[in-house]
Design a protein around this motif. Structure first.
Motif, PDB file in Angstrom:
ATOM      1  N   ALA A 100      -5.477   5.784   0.682  1.00 14.69           N
ATOM      2  CA  ALA A 100      -4.838   4.423   0.941  1.00 14.69           C
ATOM      3  C   ALA A 100      -4.150   4.037  -0.618  1.00 14.69           C
ATOM      4  O   ALA A 100      -5.056   3.970  -1.568  1.00 14.69           O
ATOM      5  CB  ALA A 100      -5.559   3.471   1.728  1.00 14.69           C
ATOM      6  N   ALA A 102      -2.653   0.513  -2.634  1.00 12.14           N
ATOM      7  CA  ALA A 102      -2.554  -0.973  -2.561  1.00 12.14           C
ATOM      8  C   ALA A 102      -1.287  -1.260  -3.273  1.00 12.14           C
ATOM      9  O   ALA A 102      -0.683  -0.729  -4.025  1.00 12.14           O
ATOM     10  CB  ALA A 102      -3.956  -1.537  -3.332  1.00 12.14           C
ATOM     11  N   GLY A 118      -1.070   2.659   3.258  1.00 11.65           N
ATOM     12  CA  GLY A 118      -2.251   1.858   3.182  1.00 11.65           C
ATOM     13  C   GLY A 118      -2.059   0.933   4.655  1.00 11.65           C
ATOM     14  O   GLY A 118      -2.316   1.452   5.601  1.00 11.65           O
ATOM     15  N   ARG A 119      -1.979  -0.152   4.682  1.00 13.52           N
ATOM     16  CA  ARG A 119      -1.948  -1.334   5.675  1.00 13.52           C
ATOM     17  C   ARG A 119      -0.987  -1.301   6.557  1.00 13.52           C
ATOM     18  O   ARG A 119      -1.029  -1.226   7.655  1.00 13.52           O
ATOM     19  CB  ARG A 119      -2.447  -2.836   5.205  1.00 13.52           C
ATOM     20  CG  ARG A 119      -3.396  -2.970   4.427  1.00 13.52           C
ATOM     21  CD  ARG A 119      -3.739  -4.385   3.892  1.00 13.52           C
ATOM     22  NE  ARG A 119      -2.642  -4.786   3.092  1.00 13.52           N
ATOM     23  CZ  ARG A 119      -1.615  -5.488   3.200  1.00 13.52           C
ATOM     24  NH1 ARG A 119      -1.060  -5.934   4.321  1.00 13.52           N
ATOM     25  NH2 ARG A 119      -0.601  -5.720   2.287  1.00 13.52           N
ATOM     26  N   LYS A 120      -0.051  -0.666   5.954  1.00  7.02           N
ATOM     27  CA  LYS A 120       1.222  -0.592   7.001  1.00  7.02           C
ATOM     28  C   LYS A 120       2.137   0.752   6.410  1.00  7.02           C
ATOM     29  O   LYS A 120       2.137   1.371   5.165  1.00  7.02           O
ATOM     30  CB  LYS A 120       2.455  -1.736   6.611  1.00  7.02           C
ATOM     31  CG  LYS A 120       2.776  -2.024   5.178  1.00  7.02           C
ATOM     32  CD  LYS A 120       3.487  -3.415   5.191  1.00  7.02           C
ATOM     33  CE  LYS A 120       3.494  -3.872   3.832  1.00  7.02           C
ATOM     34  NZ  LYS A 120       4.233  -5.162   3.616  1.00  7.02           N
TER      35      LYS A 120
END
Length: 408
Positions: A100, A102, A118-120
């Motif tokens: 992932a 950041a 990562g988060r999206k």
């Protein structure tokens, strides 16, 4: 120098097609003697269009003009880059596969970097609120299981959802000559195979984008407003040496050319060079001792493979670092013989397709895109029999592909 470039850009503004259609900047007749020019290198065809716009770019270390990063070049030329989107491996290409990434600020320019690994995995409405146009410029290697086309499709969807235009700076496909493998059975759709393509699809990213639009592959069959800057002096059969490694484990031209064939070994219980400085060009296992003379020892390598399969163990198998790539180019086929040979030599065949990368069965099905391949190898089917099972899908794909070619 800046003044000269600006004058050229202003003059060229009146020569470029400013309509928001799919096709733009069609180069003149292609000849082998002319030097290939990527879309990014043809700045006269898109710099005028970017002036006065708020620009976002999906880029990585392969997004270059000459030896300079696209973002750095455009930033110096006064283009208003409001943010950069980073794919797998990160914006500057220094993250390991699958790691992932950041959000951060680019150290060279201070431009905000929004990670899409990562988060999206695609830009949000908020990400695009201050953006007028997006640019996609990533070097692809022409395989269904190489994730750049997935990132492109998600970016196309985000552009449609938010009423933004997408400018694609096209690049050659180093495996553009190769159209081979079964069409993905959508039962095995995954992050390493999202679209009904063969394993090696023979498309540039610009052509893929047109196909995704035309075939209704985007979510809810939406269409993205595309503007494509074509590669000049290029056709699919032309050899193309990548000036920058497209990812940490495709670090040589040999690896890039072998990748359509040797990536299959990510779905096996063999090491395919991860943990060495020559991934995708060597294949082996400790269990093959006595079967092959060649050996290598995987170790942890930061940024490439920190805990590779069979770490610090001597692996025996095949050395393809000097394999003549011209053999692949002449046959225009993925090499299946290496899988067949190593399966026959394996003393523990029940483990052969148990991929240690995911700790689960089924990786080979997702890579090949077929539920037949595993059993075909186990049953000792011939290559001719295996290839016959790819039809008529492969031939139908080749016929469909012609509709979307920018480089016939």
């Amino acid at each position: 120098m800046k003044l000269l470039l600006s004058l050229i850009a202003v003059l060229s503004f009146y020569l470029v097609d400013k309509s928001p259609s799919t096709h733009v900047a069609v180069p003149e007749a292609v000849t082998e003697k002319d030097q290939i020019q990527t879309g990014a290198e043809q700045t006269d065809k898109y710099l005028p269009y970017l002036r006065g716009k708020r620009v976002a770019i999906l880029a990585n270390q392969t997004s270059i003009i000459g030896k300079t990063h696209l973002v750095d070049s455009l930033h110096r030329l006064g283009i208003n880059i409001v943010k950069v989107f980073g794919p797998e491996h990160g914006f500057r290409g220094n993250a390991s596969a699958g790691t992932a990434v950041a959000d951060e600020a680019d150290q060279a320019t201070g431009i905000p970097i929004v990670s899409l690994y990562g988060r999206k995995n695609k830009p949000t409405k908020e990400d695009l609120a201050d953006v007028d146009i997006l640019i996609y410029d990533l070097q692809d290697v022409g395989c269904r299981f190489y994730t750049n086309i997935n990132a492109l499709a998600r970016l196309m969807e985000a552009c449609h959802e938010n009423g933004k235009e997408l400018l694609i700076l096209d690049r050659p496909n180093p495996n553009g000559y190769l159209i081979d493998g079964p069409i993905l059975d959508m039962r095995f759709r995954s992050g390493i195979g999202m679209f009904p393509l063969p394993m090696s699809h023979g498309l540039t990213v610009g052509e893929f984008a047109q196909m995704a639009n035309g075939e209704g592959w985007l979510t809810n069959k939406v269409k993205c407003n595309l503007r494509i800057i074509k590669v000049a002096n290029y056709h699919h059969d032309m050899p193309y040496d990548l000036p920058v490694s497209p990812s940490p484990n495709l670090n040589t031209q040999q690896a890039v050319m072998l990748y359509p064939s040797t990536c299959l070994f990510e779905g096996t219980y063999l090491n395919h060079g991860r943990g060495t400085y020559f991934p995708f060009t060597v294949l082996g296992s400790p269990e093959l001792k006595g079967k092959f003379e060649f050996s290598f020892t995987p170790t942890g390598i930061k940024g490439m493979a920190e805990t590779p399969l069979f770490m610090n163990q001597v692996c025996y198998g095949l050395d393809l670092r000097n394999y003549d790539i011209e053999q692949l180019r002449q046959k225009k086929q993925i090499n299946l013989q290496w899988v067949m040979e190593l399966y026959k030599a394996s003393p523990h065949k029940e483990k052969f397709f148990d991929s240690s990368l995911s700790k689960e069965m089924g990786v080979i099905e997702r890579l090949v895109g077929s539920g037949l391949f595993r059993q075909q190898i186990i049953d000792g089917k011939s290559e001719k029999e295996i290839r016959a099972s790819w039809e008529p899908g492969l031939s139908q794909y080749k016929a469909m592909r012609k509709q979307y070619l920018l480089y016939p």
